[in-house]
Design an enzyme around this catalytic site. Structure first.
Site, mmCIF file in Angstrom:
data_model
loop_
_atom_site.group_PDB
_atom_site.id
_atom_site.type_symbol
_atom_site.label_atom_id
_atom_site.label_comp_id
_atom_site.label_asym_id
_atom_site.label_seq_id
_atom_site.Cartn_x
_atom_site.Cartn_y
_atom_site.Cartn_z
ATOM 1 N N ARG A 34 1.053 -1.528 0.052
ATOM 2 C CA ARG A 34 0.166 0.242 0.294
ATOM 3 C C ARG A 34 1.040 1.761 -0.193
ATOM 4 O O ARG A 34 0.106 2.292 0.075
ATOM 5 C CB ARG A 34 -0.954 -0.065 1.308
ATOM 6 N N TYR A 46 -26.863 -0.124 -17.642
ATOM 7 C CA TYR A 46 -28.341 -0.958 -17.851
ATOM 8 C C TYR A 46 -29.412 -1.564 -18.364
ATOM 9 O O TYR A 46 -30.088 -1.817 -17.324
ATOM 10 C CB TYR A 46 -27.959 -2.079 -15.562
ATOM 11 N N HIS A 64 -2.103 -7.208 -14.459
ATOM 12 C CA HIS A 64 -3.286 -7.986 -13.998
ATOM 13 C C HIS A 64 -3.781 -8.701 -15.125
ATOM 14 O O HIS A 64 -3.974 -7.823 -16.282
ATOM 15 C CB HIS A 64 -4.148 -6.980 -12.929
ATOM 16 N N ALA A 65 -4.898 -9.947 -14.998
ATOM 17 C CA ALA A 65 -4.881 -10.010 -16.211
ATOM 18 C C ALA A 65 -6.013 -9.472 -17.225
ATOM 19 O O ALA A 65 -7.246 -8.865 -16.384
ATOM 20 C CB ALA A 65 -5.496 -12.530 -16.170
ATOM 21 N N HIS A 92 -11.715 -17.446 -16.890
ATOM 22 C CA HIS A 92 -11.936 -16.530 -17.138
ATOM 23 C C HIS A 92 -11.940 -15.707 -17.629
ATOM 24 O O HIS A 92 -12.703 -15.183 -19.068
ATOM 25 C CB HIS A 92 -12.110 -15.567 -15.492
ATOM 26 N N GLU A 93 -11.086 -15.572 -18.310
ATOM 27 C CA GLU A 93 -10.244 -14.806 -19.663
ATOM 28 C C GLU A 93 -10.925 -14.900 -20.790
ATOM 29 O O GLU A 93 -10.863 -14.694 -21.855
ATOM 30 C CB GLU A 93 -8.948 -14.309 -18.643
ATOM 31 N N HIS A 102 -14.544 -14.137 -21.270
ATOM 32 C CA HIS A 102 -14.391 -12.870 -22.338
ATOM 33 C C HIS A 102 -14.123 -13.010 -23.742
ATOM 34 O O HIS A 102 -14.685 -12.683 -24.694
ATOM 35 C CB HIS A 102 -13.026 -11.860 -21.783
ATOM 36 N N GLU A 106 -18.487 -10.171 -17.556
ATOM 37 C CA GLU A 106 -17.264 -11.098 -16.448
ATOM 38 C C GLU A 106 -17.577 -12.602 -16.167
ATOM 39 O O GLU A 106 -17.063 -13.342 -15.527
ATOM 40 C CB GLU A 106 -17.206 -9.694 -15.020
ATOM 41 N N TRP A 140 -12.973 4.579 2.576
ATOM 42 C CA TRP A 140 -12.412 2.938 1.954
ATOM 43 C C TRP A 140 -12.294 1.644 3.298
ATOM 44 O O TRP A 140 -13.091 0.775 3.525
ATOM 45 C CB TRP A 140 -11.120 2.990 1.260
ATOM 46 N N ARG A 170 -14.814 -0.813 4.071
ATOM 47 C CA ARG A 170 -14.403 -2.299 4.291
ATOM 48 C C ARG A 170 -14.443 -2.900 5.713
ATOM 49 O O ARG A 170 -15.170 -4.295 5.952
ATOM 50 C CB ARG A 170 -12.844 -2.457 3.723
ATOM 51 N N HIS A 214 -8.299 -2.280 -9.887
ATOM 52 C CA HIS A 214 -9.484 -1.488 -10.818
ATOM 53 C C HIS A 214 -9.577 0.046 -10.049
ATOM 54 O O HIS A 214 -9.913 0.838 -11.490
ATOM 55 C CB HIS A 214 -11.022 -2.097 -10.323
ATOM 56 N N ARG A 267 -19.715 -4.319 -12.257
ATOM 57 C CA ARG A 267 -20.248 -5.699 -13.091
ATOM 58 C C ARG A 267 -19.431 -7.097 -12.342
ATOM 59 O O ARG A 267 -20.193 -7.973 -13.028
ATOM 60 C CB ARG A 267 -18.350 -5.269 -14.007
ATOM 61 N N TYR A 268 -18.694 -7.062 -11.266
ATOM 62 C CA TYR A 268 -17.752 -8.402 -10.891
ATOM 63 C C TYR A 268 -18.831 -8.681 -9.422
ATOM 64 O O TYR A 268 -19.207 -10.275 -9.539
ATOM 65 C CB TYR A 268 -16.921 -8.115 -10.164
HETATM 66 O O1 X8Z Z 1 -9.941 -8.371 -12.788
HETATM 67 C C1 X8Z Z 1 -11.092 -9.914 -12.419
HETATM 68 C C2 X8Z Z 1 -10.097 -10.696 -13.809
HETATM 69 C C3 X8Z Z 1 -9.844 -9.218 -15.592
HETATM 70 S S1 X8Z Z 1 -11.399 -8.535 -15.563
HETATM 71 C C4 X8Z Z 1 -9.200 -11.105 -14.186
HETATM 72 N N1 X8Z Z 1 -11.413 -9.632 -11.241
HETATM 73 C C5 X8Z Z 1 -11.772 -9.225 -10.403
HETATM 74 C C6 X8Z Z 1 -10.966 -9.045 -9.876
HETATM 75 O O2 X8Z Z 1 -9.524 -9.531 -10.048
HETATM 76 O O3 X8Z Z 1 -10.569 -8.244 -8.414
HETATM 77 C C7 X8Z Z 1 -12.321 -11.146 -11.886
HETATM 78 C C8 X8Z Z 1 -12.822 -11.265 -9.858
HETATM 79 C C9 X8Z Z 1 -12.545 -9.933 -9.443
HETATM 80 ZN ZN ZN Z 2 -12.738 -10.068 -16.571
#
Ligand code: X8Z
Ligand code: ZN
Length: 617
Positions: A188, A225, A355-356, A385-386, A389, A413, A487, A491, A515, A524-525
């Site tokens: 952090r 939405y 980050h994926a 997950h990927e 998409h 997602e 924040w 939490r 994010h 979205r998640y």
């Molecule tokens: O960011 C993601 C994906 C890419 S859209 C790996 N996710 C969130 C995260 O990691 O915070 C998937 C689950 C939640």
């Molecule tokens: Zn995703």
């Protein structure tokens, strides 16, 4: 998912043949018909002409921008950051001009599909800028800087400079509370310098949103939405109320077990859970502490990470295995270029955005993933997950540009995660990861469900609070001075967790979650984690499955695959309830499927928690 503007994936029109940049076109594109002395009376045809030109522009510039973004995300340096700032500014200017262009047609009675394109064009910019000269450039510099600061962040621990992957591994594996707190706080440190830039970005985005007719950026995000923003916010509240009791029971059980393991001084038996003890840098998914909180007697005899290692899985093999799940449903194989162009592991000689994400470079077949895959259960989930998409992107590629997107972002997602819910013991046997004799019988269900709940249920309040924080920030209800306190408070309120160490006044903990500096909306998640169970239940029913939902796998089921693909092919062409109905038969998002899935676990948790004072409020 990487998307620059919702609904406008990058379509390839032609390679950049001239030396002219796409945005330096001399002809007027996507402008209203030439103004005459008296204001012209606009017609539906004019609206169609406007949208056709807008889509052409988005397509061309979209691909150009996407390729520059890809270069930067897979090789962060001074020059690629420079390029991304430039193209980002131009893209935002174009998107804002087109969004403003929709205003002229607001009073027309447009056919549904056209009206839908207008609203996607208007509300689909994540971080808008006002049209004031120079502001889009300032914004692009800020967003580039925020994301690269995050992606290149490191912290020195035990004399070694560690990146996020390495720090996350410590949080997952270490059981030393002192080390956990050090690493948790250390990560952090990277976000402290982001705070003032973030505050300036919020100002800019709100000015942009107001110019477009929204009250602020939160209003604009919630306008995606198919219902008024205020109604969507209520929908979210309704869903949260449905699933909250599950979280409360899980929290209670986990807190008790952590208290037993670490003692009162580290983890008290009541109140909040210490955020660094949950096995994940953001305490968003907790399955890494299954060894501490899983039931002692009931559980599978295998551990997916160990199995992957034992069977010699490589990151590439993990992606191939995920692809095989999709093709087993009757979907096409990934194109050759996917394998040539994807980044599957972390390159050792350059900085990248680890980050994926999944990319669609040309809105045709140039789909790719970008990951820093490790061989473990968590990334096995993430590769599915990927690819979800990518398969969605490919399914809707024949829609027109503004309809190339998810029915809403939660659908996008949910695709891969829905498939991954079919990673059951019998599926693992089918692909040879475990032996027939290792398939656990029903007595292991509590363990299987607990493992799943540690990811899926634990995530829900996190999935909710991230954008609750941002909505308050965008609305001006949280000022920059209050960023961190707010924040921490959210939490505590939603997740019932708290920092292991006192937060300094210059801390900016939100910036330590991808994010936030990456400006990816998070609601979205939350929606995805509810809806993926709806998809799973519908698919299992379709396949004639009669057992418990957590034992159902749709692997190899072509009939389900066909129906699912039909929903994916719709893209964003219809309001999302139509897409949901096409696959599940219902038009509402609903938490009852996730509740049903975890029902046996709920019974167990309630027994375990008997006599305990649950809650933290
Ligand atoms: O960011 C993601 C994906 C890419 S859209 C790996 N996710 C969130 C995260 O990691 O915070 C998937 C689950 C939640
Ligand atoms: Zn995703």
């Amino acid at each position: 998912m990487k998307k620059i503007l919702l609904g406008s994936a990058a379509l390839l029109v032609a390679a950049c043949a001239s030396s002219q940049m796409p945005w330096q076109k001399t002809e007027a594109v996507a402008e209203a018909p030439a103004a005459s002395v008296a204001a012209p009376v606009l017609t539906v045809e004019d609206a169609e002409t406007f949208i056709t030109a807008a889509e052409a522009e988005l397509t061309e510039m979209g691909e150009y921008a996407a390729r520059v973004y890809w270069l930067q995300a897979t090789n962060i340096n001074f020059d690629t950051n420079w390029l991304v700032s430039k193209v980002g500014a131009k893209y935002t200017q174009m998107a804002v001009r087109l969004a403003n262009g929709t205003k002229k047609y607001e009073d027309l009675d447009l056919p549904d599909e056209l009206a839908r394109k207008m609203s996607i064009l208007k509300a689909g910019i994540t971080i808008p800028a006002p049209s004031t000269d120079g502001v889009a450039d300032e914004l692009a510099n800020i967003t580039t800087n925020l994301e690269s600061t995050y992606s290149t962040g490191t912290f020195e621990h035990n004399g070694e400079k560690l990146n996020l992957t390495q720090l996350s591994n410590i949080i997952a594996e270490s059981r030393d509370p002192e080390e956990l707190a050090t690493v948790w706080a250390g990560w952090r440190e990277i976000s402290k310098p982001m705070k003032s830039e973030y505050a300036r970005m919020v100002e800019i985005a709100n000015e942009g949103a107001r110019e477009l007719g929204f009250s602020d950026t939160a209003d604009m995000w919630l306008a995606n939405y198919d219902m008024p923003s205020a109604d969507m916010e209520k929908e979210v509240e309704r869903l949260w109320t449905q699933v909250e009791p599950l979280y409360d029971q899980l929290h209670c059980k986990v807190r008790a077990d952590l208290n037993e393991k670490y003692g009162d001084d580290v983890q008290p038996a009541d109140g909040f859970i210490r955020a660094d003890l949950l096995g994940n840098m953001w305490a968003q998914q907790w399955s890494n502490i299954y060894d501490i909180v899983g039931p002692e007697t009931s559980g599978p005899s295998y551990d997916v990470t160990t199995k992957l290692e034992e069977k010699g899985y490589t990151p590439l093999k993990m992606v191939e295995t995920a692809e095989n799940f999709f093709t087993s449903l009757g979907l096409e194989e990934l194109p050759e270029t996917f394998w040539e162009r994807s980044q599957i592991t972390r390159p050792r000689d350059r900085e990248v955005v680890c980050h994926a994400s999944a990319w669609d470079l040309d809105s045709k077949d140039d789909i790719r993933i970008k990951m820093c895959t490790q061989v473990n259960a968590e990334d096995f989930q993430t590769v599915h997950h990927e690819l979800g998409h990518n398969y969605y992107q490919r399914a809707y590629k024949n829609q027109s540009t503004l309809h190339q997107g998810g029915a809403h972002d939660g659908f996008h997602e949910a695709i891969g995660d829905f498939l991954a819910l079919s990673i059951t013991p019998s599926y693992l046997k089918d692909i040879g990861l475990i032996e027939e004799s290792e398939i656990p019988d029903a007595s292991a269900d509590t363990g299987l469900l607990m493992n799943q709940a540690l990811d899926k249920i634990a995530f829900l309040p996190f999935g909710l609070m991230v954008d609750k924080w941002r909505w308050e920030v965008f609305r001006g209800e949280t000022t920059p001075e209050e960023y961190n306190d707010s924040w921490v408070k959210l939490r505590q309120q939603y997740q019932g967790i708290t920092p292991p160490v006192e937060r300094a006044s210059d801390a900016f903990d939100p910036g330590a979650k991808y994010h936030i500096p990456g400006n990816t909306p998070y609601l979205r998640y939350f929606l995805s984690f509810v809806m993926q169970f709806q998809f799973h239940k519908a698919a299992c029913e379709m396949s004639g499955w009669e057992g418990p939902l957590h034992r159902c796998s749709i692997y190899n089921n072509k009939e389900v695959g066909e129906k699912f693909n039909a929903m994916m092919e719709m893209g964003a062409s219809k309001p999302w309830p139509d897409a949901l109905e096409a696959f599940t038969g219902t038009r509402e998002m609903d938490g009852s499927a996730i509740i049903e899935y975890f029902d046996p676990l709920m019974t167990y948790l309630k027994e375990e928690n008997e006599g305990r004072a649950c809650g933290w409020k």
